[in-house]
Design a protein around this motif. Structure first.
Motif, mmCIF file in Angstrom:
data_model
loop_
_atom_site.group_PDB
_atom_site.id
_atom_site.type_symbol
_atom_site.label_atom_id
_atom_site.label_comp_id
_atom_site.label_asym_id
_atom_site.label_seq_id
_atom_site.Cartn_x
_atom_site.Cartn_y
_atom_site.Cartn_z
ATOM 1 N N LYS A 28 0.817 -1.207 0.000
ATOM 2 C CA LYS A 28 0.000 0.000 0.000
ATOM 3 C C LYS A 28 0.852 1.259 0.000
ATOM 4 O O LYS A 28 0.465 2.287 -0.493
ATOM 5 N N MET A 29 1.999 1.139 0.651
ATOM 6 C CA MET A 29 2.844 2.316 0.791
ATOM 7 C C MET A 29 3.475 2.742 -0.526
ATOM 8 O O MET A 29 3.888 3.863 -0.667
ATOM 9 N N GLN A 30 3.564 1.832 -1.452
ATOM 10 C CA GLN A 30 4.112 2.203 -2.747
ATOM 11 C C GLN A 30 3.092 3.089 -3.441
ATOM 12 O O GLN A 30 1.895 2.884 -3.314
ATOM 13 N N PRO A 31 3.555 4.090 -4.165
ATOM 14 C CA PRO A 31 2.583 4.971 -4.799
ATOM 15 C C PRO A 31 2.059 4.406 -6.104
ATOM 16 O O PRO A 31 2.683 4.579 -7.139
ATOM 17 N N MET A 39 -7.986 8.552 -4.476
ATOM 18 C CA MET A 39 -8.081 9.022 -3.103
ATOM 19 C C MET A 39 -9.006 10.229 -3.033
ATOM 20 O O MET A 39 -9.860 10.337 -2.185
ATOM 21 N N GLN A 40 -8.839 11.126 -4.011
ATOM 22 C CA GLN A 40 -9.658 12.329 -3.970
ATOM 23 C C GLN A 40 -11.121 12.014 -4.277
ATOM 24 O O GLN A 40 -12.010 12.600 -3.699
ATOM 25 N N HIS A 43 -12.393 9.150 -1.063
ATOM 26 C CA HIS A 43 -12.330 9.378 0.377
ATOM 27 C C HIS A 43 -12.519 10.836 0.747
ATOM 28 O O HIS A 43 -12.609 11.178 1.891
ATOM 29 N N HIS A 44 -12.520 11.692 -0.247
ATOM 30 C CA HIS A 44 -12.513 13.106 0.059
ATOM 31 C C HIS A 44 -13.893 13.669 -0.189
ATOM 32 O O HIS A 44 -14.455 13.556 -1.263
ATOM 33 N N ALA A 48 -15.487 19.733 0.840
ATOM 34 C CA ALA A 48 -14.546 20.172 1.865
ATOM 35 C C ALA A 48 -13.780 21.396 1.393
ATOM 36 O O ALA A 48 -13.328 21.470 0.264
ATOM 37 N N PRO B 63 -6.745 7.336 4.528
ATOM 38 C CA PRO B 63 -7.180 8.041 3.323
ATOM 39 C C PRO B 63 -8.211 9.120 3.655
ATOM 40 O O PRO B 63 -9.228 8.828 4.287
ATOM 41 N N GLY B 64 -7.913 10.360 3.280
ATOM 42 C CA GLY B 64 -8.839 11.464 3.505
ATOM 43 C C GLY B 64 -8.993 11.892 4.945
ATOM 44 O O GLY B 64 -9.900 12.671 5.261
ATOM 45 N N TRP B 90 -8.690 24.869 8.749
ATOM 46 C CA TRP B 90 -9.404 23.648 8.412
ATOM 47 C C TRP B 90 -10.349 23.225 9.533
ATOM 48 O O TRP B 90 -9.979 23.277 10.698
ATOM 49 N N ASP B 111 -10.739 16.012 8.444
ATOM 50 C CA ASP B 111 -11.054 15.412 7.146
ATOM 51 C C ASP B 111 -10.268 16.186 6.110
ATOM 52 O O ASP B 111 -10.620 17.319 5.769
ATOM 53 N N ALA B 113 -7.831 15.774 2.460
ATOM 54 C CA ALA B 113 -7.390 14.896 1.379
ATOM 55 C C ALA B 113 -5.883 15.034 1.177
ATOM 56 O O ALA B 113 -5.428 15.653 0.229
ATOM 57 N N TYR B 116 -0.176 11.188 -1.052
ATOM 58 C CA TYR B 116 0.962 10.321 -0.755
ATOM 59 C C TYR B 116 2.282 11.056 -0.986
ATOM 60 O O TYR B 116 2.477 11.701 -2.024
ATOM 61 N N ILE B 140 2.454 9.135 4.576
ATOM 62 C CA ILE B 140 2.139 7.778 4.127
ATOM 63 C C ILE B 140 1.034 7.259 5.039
ATOM 64 O O ILE B 140 0.870 7.751 6.150
ATOM 65 N N GLU B 141 0.295 6.297 4.569
ATOM 66 C CA GLU B 141 -0.780 5.758 5.393
ATOM 67 C C GLU B 141 -0.173 5.025 6.582
ATOM 68 O O GLU B 141 0.746 4.216 6.432
#
Lengths: 342, 398
Positions: A28-31, A39-40, A43-44, A48, B63-64, B90, B111, B113, B116, B140-141
């Motif tokens: 997961k850590m690898q981009p 992600m945007q 999860h975003h 916002a 994430p987010g 924020w 919250d 965004a 990485y 990083i996560e």
């Protein structure tokens, strides 16, 4: 690059191990090339945006930016022998805690208990008498941008620089017509301005400006709440995000005139950008002919100008500094354009 | 009974008068405090401008979402007024309340965004307009505690702690062939290694102590942890000697103690590795790992040095290897899943105390050897070699 200590080495060694271990969890850590947009999207919250938590107590502050927009102080009007108009104003300087963002009270210095100070409005050729009363604990003054004798300039060494408890009357003719400003000129100057001692000064031309449906005053400034000579928050009419939380209502087709003044301390420039629209711009308001038709203008400290526009479509439209850092630290507002029939 | 109070010093009894004399200073103290609180004791005591302190204990990135655990390290309650991320105010929420009582922690949720690999600065503004910053150098996560991350941390600990030490232990049969003088030399080498490790651990403890809230008195904590461990281990050894163990079993015990000392040191290293995931410090390079194994190989060598002339048995050797290495795994777990800067200071202090106590024990052993046979340069060269070994391997990898 910082020097690696043994500890850093251990950390990096450990992480290197992780990656070589090839454990599934850490892949997961690898981009992965798609991660950012996903992600945007996933999860975003797309609504916002920068925003404070809560709202300041306008009652305790003693002023509301929504009222300051249209609060023009024409003074106490009388007619002098010979028919000339005399306008008299009383301005009191006081130390006052202002809640600039929710939860943070800034030990401000104020004209008439508000930031910006009263919008002084007169007509070209009027005689102005402005009585300043210093109820604070520091020497202060009123320094007007305009044309006046040296002793009315409000700088150190002139009678207009007054000690706590003293009063002084500034007297001069209202000229030239245009949009001007006033501020304290005591030293240290940057601190006296940053603390809140400023306001707009409008001199209408004798012939008047073409009538519009709404006239609004906007004074752009910032607050350095931790006194490191760097602004922490930015706003028009003192309270960050106020017109975002309380949009300014206008109607489709209505003509709007904004008197825009920049008194921002510490930063070199400020700007104004209007969304989904263009405006006519009159720098310093000293001409009745606009110099530009644009959607973004830039002002350095003490620069000012008049904007005129109307909206074609209903909806909510942002206006903000296009120094986006300022925008996200408070200098953001909205117009709520409602259908003309409503 | 009054005359008894003037009896010879040898007779010590707590009677009424002693009790009164014991309590009297406390009563006077109470009076002084009362006087001070009611009158101010002649000083103009005004409410001072609040000195606030907020320290960040942990940041967790999902994430987010960013979760920051903060601790109020100041003298009074503290309230977070606003949060700014990379120059944008924020919206934030807190798990229980934005008002944090003294020394308590609170979790701030944002919250946001984040992307990485990018850097972020989060600024907390208190109601007194005092800013506190936390930096996320590389986003990083944060690994979640589950089976696979658990396994990963175990593997890290294994590579960092256990394997290098066992590699060192493999030298045992070969080193046994050397002369007594060489064995003393190796003891001195071990002492040198340990002094180097001890200094390293101490410096890390002091570095950590600098970042924990002032109210926890990090340096004092180091003193308690280090000296406490030193004298506790010292007392244990003296007791063992007092019960009349043979010299061989004393040497075996010393080997175990070296293992314990190195184990505690490795615990601290494991903590550092585990905790590094929370700050997102990443650097790839397998050569670092290799260099790391080379450096820690010497730790295994140190453990077996005292027992080279004896027959400790395979079981003992394996056990010592585990005692020295496994704490690295434990440290990685703790550091990775529940990092606590305060706990880290304490662990590092304990490691420091343990390592220096072991050096002290080795010194005693060397003195016994040198009393039997004069070898003035052996000890000197051994200690310098030990320290140089770590210094030079350090050069290779830094």
């Amino acid at each position: 690059m910082k020097q690696l200590s043994r500890r850093d080495f251990l950390k990096t060694g450990g992480i290197a191990l992780l990656s070589t271990a090839g454990v599934a969890a850490f892949s997961k850590m690898q981009p992965p090339s798609t991660s950012a947009p996903i992600m945007q999207m996933d999860h975003h919250n797309t609504d916002a945006m920068a925003m404070p938590v809560g709202e300041v107590d306008h009652q305790r502050n003693g002023f509301n930016p929504s009222d300051i927009l249209t609060d023009f102080d024409y003074g106490t009007v009388s007619t002098l022998p010979g028919g000339r108009t005399l306008r008299e104003y009383d301005i009191f300087v006081a130390n006052k805690d202002i809640e600039v963002v929710p939860g943070i009270a800034y030990p401000a210095w104020t004209y008439n208990g508000r930031i910006p100070g009263p919008t002084i409005r007169a007509t070209e050729g009027d005689l102005l008498r402005i009585h300043l009363h210093n109820d604070s604990s520091h020497p202060h003054s009123l320094h007007f941008h305009g044309v006046h004798p040296a002793e009315m300039d409000g700088v150190p060494g002139t009678p207009g620089m007054i000690e706590p408890g003293e009063s002084f009357t500034y007297e001069f003719d209202a000229e030239p017509f245009g949009l001007h400003l006033y501020h304290c000129h005591a030293f240290p100057l940057a601190r006296h301005i940053a603390k809140g001692l400023y306001g707009a000064f409008i001199i209408d031309p004798k012939v008047g400006r073409p009538p519009v449906d709404q006239e609004l005053v906007m004074v752009m400034s910032g607050f350095d709440v931790d006194f490191d000579d760097v602004n922490d928050f930015y706003a028009v009419n003192a309270i960050p995000f106020h017109y975002h939380q309380h949009p300014i209502q206008i109607k489709v087709g209505e003509t709007v005139r904004i008197y825009l003044v920049n008194i921002l301390e510490f930063d070199l420039i400020n700007s104004f950008h209007l969304h989904a629209n263009f405006f006519h711009y009159y720098p310093t308001g000293t001409s009745l002919t606009p110099s530009e038709f644009t959607d973004t203008i830039m002002q350095t400290q003490a620069q000012r100008g008049i904007l005129e526009f109307s909206y074609k479509y209903p909806g909510r439209y942002m206006f903000h500094a296009h120094n986006t850092e300022f925008a996200e630290l408070g200098w953001t507002g909205e117009f709520e354009v409602i259908p003309s029939g409503a | 009974m009054a005359e008894n109070t003037f009896s010879p010093v040898g007779e010590k009894r707590i009677n009424l008068k002693t009790t009164v004399l014991l309590i009297l200073p406390l009563v006077i103290l109470g009076g002084v405090i009362w006087l001070f609180l009611t009158t101010g004791g002649g000083l103009l005591l005004s409410q001072p401008i609040p000195v606030e302190a907020l320290s960040v204990e942990r940041t967790v990135l999902r994430p987010g979402h960013i979760k920051v655990t903060v601790r109020n390290a100041g003298r009074n309650d503290l309230q977070i007024a606003q949060v700014i991320i990379n120059d944008a105010i924020w919206p934030f929420t807190t798990t229980s309340s934005a008002i944090i009582p003294r020394l308590h922690t609170e979790v701030v949720h944002l919250d946001y965004a984040w992307s990485y690999g990018e850097a972020y600065r989060i600024r907390f503004f208190t109601t007194n307009a005092i800013p506190f910053d936390v930096e996320i150098p590389v986003a990083i996560e944060t690994p979640e505690p589950n089976r696979s991350t658990f396994l990963s941390f175990t593997l890290i600990g294994l590579y960092v702690g256990v394997i290098p030490i066992f590699l060192g232990l493999v030298w045992f049969p070969a080193l046994r062939k050397f002369s007594k003088q060489t064995m003393t030399f190796l003891l001195a080498v071990t002492a040198g290694l340990l002094v180097f490790l001890g200094l390293d651990t101490l410096v890390e403890a002091i570095e950590q102590a600098a970042v924990i809230p002032g109210s926890f008195q990090g340096i004092g904590l180091i003193g308690i942890g280090a000296l406490g461990t030193f004298f506790l281990l010292d007392a244990i050894t003296r007791r063992q000697i007092a019960v009349g163990r043979s010299e061989a079993s004393q040497r075996l015990m010393l080997a175990y103690m070296i293992a314990v000392g190195i184990g505690l040191h490795n615990l601290g290293e494991g903590l550092a590795i585990g905790a590094s995931f929370n700050v997102g410090e990443i650097a790839l390079g397998a050569f670092l790992v290799v260099g790391f194994i080379i450096q820690n190989l010497t730790e295994g060598l140190g453990i077996i040095a005292p027992v080279l002339r004896d027959r400790p048995g395979l079981g003992n050797l394996v056990l010592m290897g585990l005692v020295g290495g496994v704490p690295a795994i434990l440290g990685a777990w703790i550091g990775g899943f529940t990092p606590s800067p305060i706990l880290a200071v304490l662990f590092l202090a304990i490691g420091t105390g343990a390592v220096f106590e072991v050096v002290y024990e080795i010194a005693k052993l060397i003195r016994k050897d040198t009393a039997r046979q004069s070898m003035p340069l052996t000890v000197f060269s051994g200690i310098i070699s030990g320290m140089l070994m770590l210094w030079v391997t350090g050069l290779l990898i830094k």
